[in-house]
Design a protein around this motif. Structure first.
Motif, PDB file in Angstrom:
ATOM      1  N   VAL A 119       0.836  -1.202   0.000  1.00 45.60           N
ATOM      2  CA  VAL A 119       0.000   0.000   0.000  1.00 45.60           C
ATOM      3  C   VAL A 119       0.873   1.256   0.000  1.00 45.60           C
ATOM      4  O   VAL A 119       0.603   2.220  -0.724  1.00 45.60           O
ATOM      5  CB  VAL A 119      -0.948  -0.003   1.214  1.00 45.60           C
ATOM      6  N   GLU A 120       1.926   1.250   0.799  1.00 43.19           N
ATOM      7  CA  GLU A 120       2.809   2.414   0.877  1.00 43.19           C
ATOM      8  C   GLU A 120       3.553   2.655  -0.434  1.00 43.19           C
ATOM      9  O   GLU A 120       4.026   3.762  -0.684  1.00 43.19           O
ATOM     10  CB  GLU A 120       3.803   2.236   2.022  1.00 43.19           C
ATOM     11  N   ALA A 121       3.653   1.627  -1.269  1.00 42.96           N
ATOM     12  CA  ALA A 121       4.309   1.784  -2.569  1.00 42.96           C
ATOM     13  C   ALA A 121       3.387   2.446  -3.587  1.00 42.96           C
ATOM     14  O   ALA A 121       3.830   2.787  -4.687  1.00 42.96           O
ATOM     15  CB  ALA A 121       4.770   0.427  -3.097  1.00 42.96           C
ATOM     16  N   MET A 122       2.103   2.645  -3.214  1.00 40.08           N
ATOM     17  CA  MET A 122       1.125   3.217  -4.154  1.00 40.08           C
ATOM     18  C   MET A 122       0.386   4.395  -3.513  1.00 40.08           C
ATOM     19  O   MET A 122      -0.844   4.354  -3.357  1.00 40.08           O
ATOM     20  CB  MET A 122       0.130   2.139  -4.585  1.00 40.08           C
ATOM     21  N   PRO A 123       1.093   5.455  -3.135  1.00 41.90           N
ATOM     22  CA  PRO A 123       0.423   6.590  -2.470  1.00 41.90           C
ATOM     23  C   PRO A 123      -0.580   7.301  -3.367  1.00 41.90           C
ATOM     24  O   PRO A 123      -1.493   7.970  -2.871  1.00 41.90           O
ATOM     25  CB  PRO A 123       1.586   7.518  -2.100  1.00 41.90           C
ATOM     26  N   GLU A 124      -0.433   7.173  -4.685  1.00 45.33           N
ATOM     27  CA  GLU A 124      -1.348   7.823  -5.624  1.00 45.33           C
ATOM     28  C   GLU A 124      -2.406   6.864  -6.149  1.00 45.33           C
ATOM     29  O   GLU A 124      -3.111   7.160  -7.121  1.00 45.33           O
ATOM     30  CB  GLU A 124      -0.558   8.412  -6.804  1.00 45.33           C
ATOM     31  N   GLY A 125      -2.538   5.703  -5.532  1.00 40.70           N
ATOM     32  CA  GLY A 125      -3.519   4.720  -5.977  1.00 40.70           C
ATOM     33  C   GLY A 125      -2.900   3.670  -6.881  1.00 40.70           C
ATOM     34  O   GLY A 125      -1.740   3.770  -7.294  1.00 40.70           O
ATOM     35  N   GLY A 126      -3.674   2.646  -7.180  1.00 37.67           N
ATOM     36  CA  GLY A 126      -3.171   1.558  -8.016  1.00 37.67           C
ATOM     37  C   GLY A 126      -3.984   0.305  -7.784  1.00 37.67           C
ATOM     38  O   GLY A 126      -5.170   0.354  -7.458  1.00 37.67           O
ATOM     39  N   SER A 127      -3.327  -0.839  -7.934  1.00 36.84           N
ATOM     40  CA  SER A 127      -4.023  -2.115  -7.757  1.00 36.84           C
ATOM     41  C   SER A 127      -3.161  -3.053  -6.911  1.00 36.84           C
ATOM     42  O   SER A 127      -1.934  -3.084  -7.031  1.00 36.84           O
ATOM     43  CB  SER A 127      -4.327  -2.762  -9.112  1.00 36.84           C
ATOM     44  N   LEU A 128      -3.843  -3.803  -6.053  1.00 41.07           N
ATOM     45  CA  LEU A 128      -3.200  -4.778  -5.183  1.00 41.07           C
ATOM     46  C   LEU A 128      -3.837  -6.132  -5.439  1.00 41.07           C
ATOM     47  O   LEU A 128      -5.067  -6.262  -5.422  1.00 41.07           O
ATOM     48  CB  LEU A 128      -3.392  -4.385  -3.716  1.00 41.07           C
ATOM     49  N   GLU A 129      -3.010  -7.120  -5.702  1.00 40.13           N
ATOM     50  CA  GLU A 129      -3.505  -8.486  -5.904  1.00 40.13           C
ATOM     51  C   GLU A 129      -2.892  -9.404  -4.858  1.00 40.13           C
ATOM     52  O   GLU A 129      -1.670  -9.444  -4.703  1.00 40.13           O
ATOM     53  CB  GLU A 129      -3.174  -9.001  -7.302  1.00 40.13           C
ATOM     54  N   VAL A 130      -3.746 -10.131  -4.155  1.00 40.81           N
ATOM     55  CA  VAL A 130      -3.297 -11.095  -3.155  1.00 40.81           C
ATOM     56  C   VAL A 130      -3.800 -12.469  -3.578  1.00 40.81           C
ATOM     57  O   VAL A 130      -5.013 -12.671  -3.749  1.00 40.81           O
ATOM     58  CB  VAL A 130      -3.829 -10.739  -1.750  1.00 40.81           C
ATOM     59  N   SER A 131      -2.888 -13.397  -3.767  1.00 43.23           N
ATOM     60  CA  SER A 131      -3.270 -14.738  -4.209  1.00 43.23           C
ATOM     61  C   SER A 131      -2.768 -15.783  -3.226  1.00 43.23           C
ATOM     62  O   SER A 131      -1.753 -15.592  -2.548  1.00 43.23           O
ATOM     63  CB  SER A 131      -2.718 -15.026  -5.608  1.00 43.23           C
TER      64      SER A 131
END
Length: 209
Positions: A119-131
């Protein structure tokens, strides 16, 4: 010793703020100010706990636990932060239950640290995938972000060293502690990253027979 000396007055500050919040109304300016101060004091306490965790032996309370539930709890804990930062979540779990013998609190803490790092790597937003998948004897967990990624030198072995961080103003203990917890359970963790394309942290943990 210094960490313990700081935590004592910090506990008093937290108790005082909780007392203040009980007398204020949600939505008031003073309520919001006190809430922010409390959150920052909790962040200081978390940093101190990280310092203590890095310097003392890791003791595990082993018992049967469910990896699916632990990952979902860690995601739920950060769901509000994901929404606030405009981060979309994709959850890819191959099973509804996956058992292993482990310390549930420690494992959930490790997953939370890896999710927070993404989350901290995307301060401007983005997508996170957890598998989450299983290979028979092992559980395979991947946490992938769409952040700026890391250079080959940043994504190397140093990434998991205590007090090493690629983020300004960070203590550099989150990933180191996550690795300690994973390895204490007989597992392994590695990072893969492409500059400009994001990073993926992969965890392998032995499953219960």
């Amino acid at each position: 010793v210094v960490a313990h000396e700081i935590r004592n007055p910090l506990a008093g500050i937290g108790a005082g703020l909780q007392h203040m919040l009980g007398k204020l109304r949600s939505g008031d300016e003073l309520y919001e100010d006190a809430q922010r101060i409390l959150q920052e004091s909790e962040r200081v306490d978390r940093i101190l706990e990280d310092v203590l965790s890095a310097g003392r032996p890791l003791r595990l309370n082993l018992a049967p636990c469910d990896l699916v539930a632990l990952l979902d709890e860690a995601l739920q804990q950060r769901r509000a932060l994901l929404g606030a930062q405009g981060i979309g979540l994709t959850r890819r779990f191959s099973r509804t239950r996956m058992s292993l013998r482990g310390d549930a609190l420690r494992l959930r803490d490790a997953f939370d640290r890896l999710i927070l790092n993404a989350v901290e790597a995307m301060p401007e937003g983005g997508s996170l995938e957890v598998s989450l998948q299983d290979s028979g004897a092992e559980a395979l967990i991947a946490i992938q972000d769409s952040g700026p990624g890391l250079s080959p030198s940043e994504a190397g072995a140093r990434l998991f060293e205590p007090f090493y961080s690629t983020k300004a103003g960070r203590a550099g203990l989150g990933l180191a502690i996550a690795r300690r917890i994973v390895e204490a359970h007989g597992g392994a963790i590695e990072a893969q990253s492409v500059l400009g394309q994001g990073s993926t942290f992969r965890v392998r943990l032995p499953l219960a027979e």
